[in-house]
Design an enzyme around this catalytic site. Structure first.
Site, PDB file in Angstrom:
ATOM      1  N   GLY B  53      -3.932 -75.979  15.076  1.00 34.61           N
ATOM      2  CA  GLY B  53      -4.551 -76.737  14.227  1.00 34.61           C
ATOM      3  C   GLY B  53      -5.289 -78.086  14.833  1.00 34.61           C
ATOM      4  O   GLY B  53      -4.721 -78.634  15.949  1.00 34.61           O
ATOM      5  N   GLY B  55      -5.766 -82.425  14.465  1.00 32.28           N
ATOM      6  CA  GLY B  55      -5.209 -83.502  13.851  1.00 32.28           C
ATOM      7  C   GLY B  55      -4.069 -84.035  14.979  1.00 32.28           C
ATOM      8  O   GLY B  55      -3.274 -84.844  14.429  1.00 32.28           O
ATOM      9  N   HIS B  56      -3.683 -83.241  15.891  1.00 31.96           N
ATOM     10  CA  HIS B  56      -2.690 -83.600  16.837  1.00 31.96           C
ATOM     11  C   HIS B  56      -3.281 -84.037  18.319  1.00 31.96           C
ATOM     12  O   HIS B  56      -2.651 -83.564  19.123  1.00 31.96           O
ATOM     13  CB  HIS B  56      -1.935 -81.938  16.921  1.00 31.96           C
ATOM     14  CG  HIS B  56      -1.451 -81.551  15.776  1.00 31.96           C
ATOM     15  ND1 HIS B  56      -0.417 -82.329  15.186  1.00 31.96           N
ATOM     16  CD2 HIS B  56      -1.478 -80.445  15.171  1.00 31.96           C
ATOM     17  CE1 HIS B  56      -0.197 -81.475  14.222  1.00 31.96           C
ATOM     18  NE2 HIS B  56      -0.779 -80.501  14.109  1.00 31.96           N
ATOM     19  N   ASP B 109      -0.274 -69.935  12.953  1.00 29.07           N
ATOM     20  CA  ASP B 109      -0.534 -69.631  14.355  1.00 29.07           C
ATOM     21  C   ASP B 109      -0.207 -68.218  14.463  1.00 29.07           C
ATOM     22  O   ASP B 109      -0.949 -67.410  15.191  1.00 29.07           O
ATOM     23  CB  ASP B 109       0.054 -70.491  15.131  1.00 29.07           C
ATOM     24  CG  ASP B 109      -0.447 -72.100  14.857  1.00 29.07           C
ATOM     25  OD1 ASP B 109      -1.429 -72.415  15.520  1.00 29.07           O
ATOM     26  OD2 ASP B 109       0.293 -72.875  14.433  1.00 29.07           O
ATOM     27  N   HIS B 222       3.957 -81.560  12.004  1.00 28.77           N
ATOM     28  CA  HIS B 222       3.094 -81.838  10.906  1.00 28.77           C
ATOM     29  C   HIS B 222       3.624 -82.815   9.910  1.00 28.77           C
ATOM     30  O   HIS B 222       3.234 -82.836   8.709  1.00 28.77           O
ATOM     31  CB  HIS B 222       2.680 -80.328  10.171  1.00 28.77           C
ATOM     32  CG  HIS B 222       2.171 -79.539  11.304  1.00 28.77           C
ATOM     33  ND1 HIS B 222       3.014 -78.888  12.044  1.00 28.77           N
ATOM     34  CD2 HIS B 222       0.742 -79.318  11.708  1.00 28.77           C
ATOM     35  CE1 HIS B 222       2.198 -78.169  12.734  1.00 28.77           C
ATOM     36  NE2 HIS B 222       1.177 -78.439  12.608  1.00 28.77           N
TER      37      HIS B 222
END
Ligand SMILES: Nc1ncnc2c1ncn2[C@@H]1O[C@H](COP(=O)(O)OP(=O)(O)O)[C@@H](O)[C@H]1O
Ligand SMILES: Nc1ncnc2c1ncn2[C@@H]1O[C@H](COP(=O)(O)OP(=O)(O)O)[C@@H](O)[C@H]1O
Ligand SMILES: [Mg+2]
Ligand SMILES: [Mg+2]
Ligand SMILES: [Mg+2]
Ligand SMILES: [Mg+2]
Lengths: 219, 335, 335, 219
Positions: B53, B55-56, B109, B222
């Site tokens: 994902g 945003g990391h 994932d 997250h």
């Protein structure tokens, strides 16, 4: 329930109504996922749902091509676990409909079953684990067991939707055992699983989408 | 949460474009969400691919480059990309010797990674995968395979990337990546939760927010809630608690050599990470355990989450040689 | 503000110790607050030294290493180190060819830097200094020499460090560092103020805090209030405002080539920095100005301050060659 | 005011009382610096002040060695602009006292003047710029002009302290033109300069430290 068939347009309106329910309730889905997950389930469903609905407005070649396209949009929406699993579900349905221009109810219910089987390739979760399977398994079970009864398609889908809804409600009492929420264990008790909630919404929409007004019987 | 963004719906597209524009000599954006090397690896070497994902940042795409990844497939914010895109990446990374897919253990994932492996196999690509699952808060000893994949992706990328670059075959690259994966452990702690950048909503149970003087050991990457809430402790105390848990889980004995990584979650300063690392060093010295390599920085973040991940890994001669091999990615360069 | 620290009185000592322990192959802590290279530069080359307060990690000491600084003298939190320590560093860095001291324009650094230069000269060391003062919010066109030294220290370290490493003499190293300094401009924006890590107190006028939907252009590196408060704007709008002000100040014309640095202040994510960089790229393309080199990351931070510094610099052939030269420091490596 | 001399011990107790005032009021100094600077002035003064006070309790060789040590502690406290400037001030005083075991008041006031001169090597700020100079310049001016008058040391220091205090108070009305605060310009009006406040506290302490109880006249 024999004698009724669903053509491409009916499948499209069923799917459209399903995703419409999901899209309308995206905020609730995000809220649930914020509690035990990462707060994005409604975002993923809104984005995928809107693009699916746009696609469903286009004319389609056949049933399988509609389902393949829906699956593709879900998968390419890069929306995490739920989108990937739902994408695999519709891919499994599509495989079962290959070459068909209309489905009788037996074919329809086996398509749903094939979808579930495909989804199961990618997760070991089962009903009871507090995931979308808690809603999806009972709903598909209703479809599979009812297509031999003498009920209308709408009536069977209403039963399936009720089963999905109950399954989703029951996740409230469960500790999560799959997905991001699994690590919270008992702390998820009291909250409904977001993915199961989405399945319940989807089937509620399917039911609505099959209502006589939209449903052109070919008796 | 105040942020410099535009339309939240375009977050991922814009961030990937900006990332590619910032490092044109190292990486390129291909299609919507494949981060590939600017200069592809020579054919005849194993490809190394990951997915995860967004945003990391800088994880995971910040580590595409020579001696590291060939391709990173970026998903939505906190959301895995779809399987077909990953299958495309695998095909693209195949230089004739097969591809290793590195999957971090998170539900999405796994689903997308497995689907991609299926699709790629069907298309005839030789593909193997390795899972990172080193979190000990979600993977206790008796079911460590359940642990989340945290900052331990970095040693696995490095080892697999260097092994592939050196021309090892797929079985060997996979085996050594597995060895790295099996020999590492991570534990995270958080003192402030993240928000989802598209909604601005805080992640976590609103009826049970992290208190002003609390910390949470095991909070996820997250922002998912953890399991060990306690009063906020000093840097030294926190370091000791976390280190002890990790040493026990990896069963480290006096005299051994460890790699130590301290990864900041976003809002925690390097200043704090250094203070934590100092104590880790002191404690290991007391236990006669030697830090053979170390990294302190932000390798995978979660927006404004405050806290850090502590990762330890048991190294051997071959792993150390691969660790020391040169690499050249946007956010990690070894000369 | 919740932080992982111990006794606030020991912040600097502990963070420097931890930093040195984390990068033993690159740097060492000498005495209380001199960060020196693990392997000193060969004698016969010009030494390059800087000084500055702590609490801004990885700046400034994160850039000690081959091709960059020889020594960084770390002060207290947000506070310059004393002149005598800087004079010691200058002496230590002198390999017989003199030393260049790079001073960022902040009151304390100027006082200590000048004192150190006096002391070093009295001891017979050949010492020159160069001042960075590229902030345009505090250094308008008619008195740009007043501007604060912000992230522009990084190009100056790089150019001076590379020039010294290549064996240029002190006059030449100083001249090219000056050229770099004169050709750069920076502007900062903040959306959240920092706290002082020892007291936890927010920096800024308590009677006039930054509102929840406000931003402040020109907020300083230590959280000092800026001058341009306005409603919070989108990333694209903010980028445009800042870029226009910088291009005007540096008098950049179509067809020119620029280095662009986007430096995160601490709490602002790389995601946001990429989104900002994307817009900068687009705008420059429209104006037919070419980005020849770029950096996006955290090079100097101010605790949990949210915002970024945008730095542009006019490059020429020699500056580009020095920019591209290899370097090897804890937080910047060029192969 | 002729005829009184200050020996090492008196200088020590004067300095000690000065730093004691500063240390006691560190929180106010930090608060002022938080508004227009970077919120650390009191922290720097507390840390430097405490180490200076500890040093002053040790026996000392002579006046210059005390002042050199005080200066060294201020400089090595890595406390930013104010510590560096104060460090240079005491270094300048020390230079002026080289080789002396006691100071008459003329020597004392020229030592203060030498301190100011040294400090001026490192800043171009003058009274009116809203810095410590606004307090230091008038205080030193009083010492320099009064040592010829027929007043006791205590009385002169009291006048100097009052001048420092007034100078500090006046900074409230000024826009800053030096240091970190300069960039705020008019927005600093209404707030007293932290560094000037420190100087005022220091001189208030010097005055107290020279009170007869501690002061051994050698008349
Ligand atoms: N391994 C899994 N098996 C079955 N369902 C899962 C699994 N992982 C997640 N889910 C479902 O997906 C939902 C979360 O979806 P979403 O938030 O969109 O994805 P992500 O977890 O990637 O953020 C969960 O509520 C659950 O119903
Ligand atoms: N250039 C200067 N000239 C004279 N005084 C200065 C100068 N810069 C700062 N000061 C004084 O120092 C004070 C601030 O000290 P401090 O906060 O300890 O240092 P810093 O500004 O390095 O954080 C100011 O209030 C001012 O009185
Ligand atoms: Mg989620
Ligand atoms: Mg997610
Ligand atoms: Mg300061
Ligand atoms: Mg200050």
């Amino acid at each position: 329930m024999s004698g009724t068939h669903l053509a491409v347009a009916e499948i499209q309106s069923m799917l459209d109504a399903g995703f419409s329910e999901v899209v309308q309730n995206h905020a609730q889905l995000t809220e649930l996922d914020s509690i035990s997950g990462d707060g994005d389930h409604g975002i993923a469903m809104l984005r995928a749902g809107e693009s699916v609905r746009a696609l469903l407005r286009e004319p389609a070649k056949n049933i399988a091509s509609v389902l393949v396209a829906v699956s593709g949009l879900l998968l390419s929406s890069d929306g995490g676990a739920s989108s990937a699993l739902l994408g695999s579900f519709f891919l499994g349905m599509a495989d079962a409909c290959a070459g068909k221009n209309e489905l009788d109810w037996a074919e329809m219910s086996s398509a749903f079953h094939a979808g579930l089987q495909k989804l199961r390739c990618y997760t070991e979760a089962k009903a009871g684990d507090k995931t979308m399977l808690d809603a999806l398994e009972p709903a598909v079970a209703v479809l599979v067991s009812s297509h031999t009864c003498n009920l209308t398609i709408e009536a069977v889908m209403a039963l399936a939707a009720r089963a999905a809804r109950n399954g989703a409600l029951q996740t409230k009492e469960m500790p999560a055992r799959f997905g991001r929420a699994q690590h919270l264990g008992n702390r998820t008790i009291g909250w409904q699983d977001p993915g199961a909630t989405t399945i319940a919404l989807l089937f509620r929409g399917f039911e609505k989408g099959l209502q006589p007004k939209e449903h052109h019987s070919r008796g | 949460m105040k942020k410099f963004i535009n339309n939240p719906a375009n977050l991922v597209g814009e961030l990937l474009e900006g990332f590619a524009l910032a490092f044109p000599e190292k990486i390129k954006l291909r299609g919507k969400n494949l981060i590939i090397r600017a200069t592809p690896k020579q054919p005849g070497k194993v490809g190394v691919v990951t997915l995860g994902g967004s945003g990391h940042e800088p994880g995971l795409s910040g580590f595409v480059g020579e001696g590291l990844l060939d391709i990173s497939v970026a998903g939505g914010i906190f959301a895995a990309p779809g399987g077909p895109a990953v299958a495309d990446a695998i095909k693209l990374a195949d230089g004739g010797c097969g591809v290793l897919l590195i999957i971090l253990n998170h539900a999405g994932d796994i689903v997308s990674g497995n689907m991609a492996v299926d699709l790629a196999r069907r298309k005839g690509t030789t593909i193997e995968s390795v899972l990172t699952h080193e979190d000990i808060s979600t993977g206790p000893k008796h079911r460590h395979e359940n642990g989340r994949g945290l900052v331990g992706f970095l040693p696995v990328f490095k080892i697999a990337g260097a092994a592939a670059e050196q021309g090892m075959n797929l079985a060997a690259v996979r085996a050594i990546a597995e060895r790295m994966s099996a020999n590492m452990r991570t534990l995270a702690v958080a003192i402030r939760a993240a928000t989802h950048p598209a909604t601005g909503a805080v992640i976590g149970d609103p009826t049970n927010p992290l208190g002003d003087s609390e910390m949470e050991i095991g909070m996820g990457q997250h922002g998912e809630a953890g399991v060990g809430r306690s009063a906020l402790k000093s840097a030294d105390e926190t370091a000791a608690i976390m280190l002890d848990a990790l040493l026990d889980h990896l069963d480290v004995k006096a005299g051994e050599e460890l790699l130590v990584i301290v990864n900041g979650s976003g809002a925690t300063t390097l200043m704090e990470l250094f203070i934590v690392f100092r104590r880790i060093s002191q404690l290991l010295l007391e236990k006669n355990i030697h830090i053979t390599r170390s990294l302190v920085g932000e390798y995978i973040t979660t927006q404004e989450q405050a806290g850090f991940q502590l990762c330890i890994a048991r190294m051997d001669g071959q792993l150390l040689r691969l660790w020391d091999a040169p690499c050249d990615s946007p956010y990690w360069v070894v000369r």
